[in-house]
Write a protein that holds these residues in place. Structure first.
Motif, mmCIF file in Angstrom:
data_model
loop_
_atom_site.group_PDB
_atom_site.id
_atom_site.type_symbol
_atom_site.label_atom_id
_atom_site.label_comp_id
_atom_site.label_asym_id
_atom_site.label_seq_id
_atom_site.Cartn_x
_atom_site.Cartn_y
_atom_site.Cartn_z
ATOM 1 N N TYR A 43 94.759 -28.402 -16.521
ATOM 2 C CA TYR A 43 94.621 -29.031 -17.838
ATOM 3 C C TYR A 43 95.287 -30.402 -17.828
ATOM 4 C CZ TYR A 43 92.751 -24.978 -20.384
ATOM 5 O OH TYR A 43 91.963 -23.967 -20.847
ATOM 6 N N TRP A 44 94.739 -31.295 -18.631
ATOM 7 C CA TRP A 44 95.305 -32.637 -18.764
ATOM 8 C C TRP A 44 96.218 -32.692 -19.979
ATOM 9 C CZ3 TRP A 44 94.485 -36.532 -15.204
ATOM 10 C CH2 TRP A 44 93.519 -36.256 -14.224
ATOM 11 N N GLU A 45 97.266 -33.511 -19.867
ATOM 12 C CA GLU A 45 98.254 -33.592 -20.932
ATOM 13 C C GLU A 45 98.971 -34.936 -20.865
ATOM 14 O OE1 GLU A 45 101.343 -30.720 -20.274
ATOM 15 O OE2 GLU A 45 101.781 -31.459 -18.266
ATOM 16 N N PHE A 46 99.780 -35.209 -21.876
ATOM 17 C CA PHE A 46 100.691 -36.341 -21.824
ATOM 18 C C PHE A 46 101.925 -35.917 -21.022
ATOM 19 C CE2 PHE A 46 98.200 -36.961 -25.678
ATOM 20 C CZ PHE A 46 97.809 -38.276 -25.531
ATOM 21 N N PRO A 47 102.445 -36.784 -20.154
ATOM 22 C CA PRO A 47 103.592 -36.396 -19.343
ATOM 23 C C PRO A 47 104.822 -36.114 -20.199
ATOM 24 C CG PRO A 47 103.159 -38.753 -19.146
ATOM 25 C CD PRO A 47 102.005 -38.168 -19.885
ATOM 26 N N GLY A 48 105.657 -35.209 -19.712
ATOM 27 C CA GLY A 48 106.862 -34.836 -20.447
ATOM 28 C C GLY A 48 107.295 -33.448 -20.050
ATOM 29 N N GLY A 49 108.138 -32.841 -20.868
ATOM 30 C CA GLY A 49 108.606 -31.506 -20.537
ATOM 31 C C GLY A 49 109.672 -31.016 -21.501
ATOM 32 N N LYS A 50 110.253 -29.903 -21.146
ATOM 33 C CA LYS A 50 111.209 -29.206 -22.005
ATOM 34 C C LYS A 50 112.513 -29.992 -22.139
ATOM 35 C CE LYS A 50 113.700 -24.791 -22.242
ATOM 36 N NZ LYS A 50 113.935 -23.494 -21.549
ATOM 37 N N VAL A 51 113.057 -29.974 -23.337
ATOM 38 C CA VAL A 51 114.362 -30.577 -23.599
ATOM 39 C C VAL A 51 115.441 -29.578 -23.195
ATOM 40 C CG1 VAL A 51 115.889 -31.556 -25.367
ATOM 41 C CG2 VAL A 51 113.406 -31.898 -25.525
ATOM 42 N N CYS A 114 95.538 -40.373 -14.698
ATOM 43 C CA CYS A 114 94.434 -41.285 -15.010
ATOM 44 C C CYS A 114 94.740 -42.017 -16.303
ATOM 45 C CB CYS A 114 93.113 -40.533 -15.119
ATOM 46 S SG CYS A 114 93.033 -39.396 -16.492
ATOM 47 N N TRP A 115 94.244 -43.258 -16.368
ATOM 48 C CA TRP A 115 94.333 -44.056 -17.589
ATOM 49 C C TRP A 115 93.057 -43.860 -18.386
ATOM 50 C CZ3 TRP A 115 98.829 -46.195 -18.939
ATOM 51 C CH2 TRP A 115 99.787 -46.424 -17.944
ATOM 52 N N GLN A 116 93.224 -43.628 -19.684
ATOM 53 C CA GLN A 116 92.086 -43.347 -20.546
ATOM 54 C C GLN A 116 92.049 -44.315 -21.728
ATOM 55 O OE1 GLN A 116 89.734 -40.259 -20.079
ATOM 56 N NE2 GLN A 116 90.470 -41.207 -18.196
ATOM 57 N N ILE A 117 90.862 -44.448 -22.324
ATOM 58 C CA ILE A 117 90.666 -45.234 -23.530
ATOM 59 C C ILE A 117 90.474 -44.253 -24.686
ATOM 60 C CG2 ILE A 117 89.191 -46.935 -24.675
ATOM 61 C CD1 ILE A 117 88.397 -47.917 -21.868
ATOM 62 N N PRO A 118 91.140 -44.467 -25.833
ATOM 63 C CA PRO A 118 91.110 -43.462 -26.907
ATOM 64 C C PRO A 118 89.729 -42.974 -27.312
ATOM 65 C CG PRO A 118 92.769 -45.110 -27.396
ATOM 66 C CD PRO A 118 92.046 -45.589 -26.162
ATOM 67 N N ASN A 119 88.749 -43.852 -27.381
ATOM 68 C CA ASN A 119 87.419 -43.410 -27.836
ATOM 69 C C ASN A 119 86.465 -43.096 -26.686
ATOM 70 O OD1 ASN A 119 87.080 -45.999 -26.948
ATOM 71 N ND2 ASN A 119 85.919 -46.726 -28.729
ATOM 72 N N PRO A 125 89.640 -30.056 -18.892
ATOM 73 C CA PRO A 125 90.046 -29.796 -20.276
ATOM 74 C C PRO A 125 91.399 -30.435 -20.587
ATOM 75 C CG PRO A 125 90.551 -27.896 -18.907
ATOM 76 C CD PRO A 125 89.853 -28.877 -18.003
ATOM 77 N N ILE A 126 91.643 -30.672 -21.848
ATOM 78 C CA ILE A 126 92.913 -31.226 -22.308
ATOM 79 C C ILE A 126 93.658 -30.136 -23.074
ATOM 80 C CG2 ILE A 126 93.991 -32.933 -23.832
ATOM 81 C CD1 ILE A 126 91.653 -34.803 -23.149
ATOM 82 N N LEU A 127 94.947 -30.029 -22.867
ATOM 83 C CA LEU A 127 95.725 -29.012 -23.582
ATOM 84 C C LEU A 127 95.469 -29.132 -25.084
ATOM 85 C CD1 LEU A 127 99.232 -28.888 -21.832
ATOM 86 C CD2 LEU A 127 97.473 -27.121 -21.861
ATOM 87 N N PRO A 128 95.183 -28.035 -25.758
ATOM 88 C CA PRO A 128 94.777 -28.099 -27.170
ATOM 89 C C PRO A 128 95.822 -28.721 -28.089
ATOM 90 C CG PRO A 128 95.156 -25.823 -26.457
ATOM 91 C CD PRO A 128 95.127 -26.661 -25.231
ATOM 92 N N ALA A 129 97.078 -28.620 -27.762
ATOM 93 C CA ALA A 129 98.117 -29.205 -28.616
ATOM 94 C C ALA A 129 98.001 -30.719 -28.695
ATOM 95 C CB ALA A 129 99.501 -28.826 -28.098
ATOM 96 N N ASN A 130 97.310 -31.326 -27.739
ATOM 97 C CA ASN A 130 97.218 -32.782 -27.683
ATOM 98 C C ASN A 130 96.031 -33.350 -28.460
ATOM 99 O OD1 ASN A 130 99.495 -33.154 -25.942
ATOM 100 N ND2 ASN A 130 98.247 -32.413 -24.248
ATOM 101 N N GLY A 131 95.166 -32.490 -28.973
ATOM 102 C CA GLY A 131 93.991 -32.961 -29.699
ATOM 103 C C GLY A 131 94.312 -33.897 -30.852
ATOM 104 N N PRO A 132 95.233 -33.520 -31.746
ATOM 105 C CA PRO A 132 95.553 -34.421 -32.863
ATOM 106 C C PRO A 132 96.137 -35.760 -32.419
ATOM 107 C CG PRO A 132 96.306 -32.191 -33.330
ATOM 108 C CD PRO A 132 95.913 -32.212 -31.883
#
Length: 322
Positions: A43-51, A114-119, A125-132
């Motif tokens: 799945y694709w996501e924004f980079p990051g992780g647990k605090v 990968c670099w993406q353009i918003p539209n 697939p992209i992790l569902p939490a990132n949809g909004p």
């Protein structure tokens, strides 16, 4: 307008997570693919992780980006926070917009990037939490508001056309003193200007007029907002609202609106009876908020940087269209 179901999280432990929306000047943003061996691998996501225990959010973000991508943050500001329940855990995602960093961006976990353009999202697939968040990235930093009744229709149209040519992409038609027939004609002329630029036009207060003219959505007044039922099928595109306090922000959140404006941050001619919030209270009210927020009230282009530093999507302005 989304209708995401907010989970009952009162009895569920929440895992705090930071996520970086790493932006380039042209609007491209970075997505990373979860490597093999991790939950939701592929799945694709924004980079990051647990605090981790004892970490501030910004420190956790800096650590995660160094561990995952080998970069150091130079400039980042808080943005949107959202709670999402997966099968294995409930997480609170704190998104930061990272607009400047240093280092050679290198996927240290052998993950694809990968670099993406918003539209034009090209990966899945992209992790569902990132949809909004992907939807919020489509919103520009400026939300302009018309005042044609004050300056005259022809001058207002000239200013709108000029602003569209210079990049305006989100506009609210707010003409409370204009007769309906004249307002409909004004809306249709604005839409004709806006369509070639793919700019979004929202109508203040009037759902029927928005439907009749095929505008892009409706902006609700704060009094309308507090009277809308959560079960109401609003039946249009974008939904936004004016908010002035925590209760109104909460209501907009529960209704799943696309964004809100919050103010007045500073004194404003359009709301002379409302005391200004000031930047400190503005930032406090939207800390941890799940919707994009535009700062309203006495705003000009000079205020955009500080608004985003406070966690806003951008600014809303009535007299800054030109």
């Amino acid at each position: 307008m989304s209708h995401e179901v907010v989970p009952n999280i009162e009895l569920t432990p929440i895992v705090e997570v930071v996520a970086a929306v790493i932006l380039q000047p042209d609007g491209q943003f970075l997505l990373t693919q979860r490597p093999k061996g991790k939950l939701y691998s592929g799945y694709w996501e924004f980079p990051g992780g647990k605090v981790e225990t004892g970490e501030s959010l910004l420190y956790a973000l800096e650590r995660e980006l160094w561990e995952e991508l080998g970069i150091h943050i130079r400039y980042a500001h808080p943005w949107i926070s959202r709670v999402f329940t997966y099968a294995h855990a409930t997480v609170r995602l704190h998104f930061f917009r990272v607009v400047d960093w240093e280092g050679n961006l290198t996927p240290r976990e052998m993950q694809a990037v990968c670099w993406q353009i918003p539209n034009q999202i090209e990966v899945s697939p992209i992790l569902p939490a990132n949809g909004p968040i992907l939807q919020a990235l489509l919103l520009p930093p400026l939300y302009a508001i018309t005042h044609a009744s004050e300056i005259g229709i022809e001058l207002a149209l000239q200013q709108i056309e000029h602003a569209l040519q210079n990049g305006l992409r989100l506009l609210q038609i707010r003409e409370k003193q204009m007769e309906r027939d004249k307002l409909r004609e004004f809306v249709e002329r604005v839409l004709a200007f806006a369509r070639p630029y793919q700019a979004k036009v929202l109508i203040n207060s009037d759902i029927e007029l928005a439907r009749e003219t095929r505008a892009d959505g409706v902006h609700f007044t704060s009094s309308q907002l507090m009277s809308i039922s959560r079960q109401t099928d609003l039946g249009y595109g974008l939904g936004s609202a004016s908010c002035h306090n925590a209760e109104e922000l909460y209501t907009a959140e529960q209704l799943g609106l696309d964004f809100v404006v919050l103010g007045p941050v500073q004194s404003t001619l359009s709301h002379p009876g409302l005391p200004p919030l000031g930047w400190r209270k503005f930032a406090s009210l939207i800390r941890g908020y799940s919707l994009p927020v535009y700062a309203l009230g006495g705003m000009s282009s000079r205020d955009l940087v500080i608004a985003q530093e406070m966690g806003a999507q951008g600014i809303a302005t009535m007299r800054g269209i030109a």
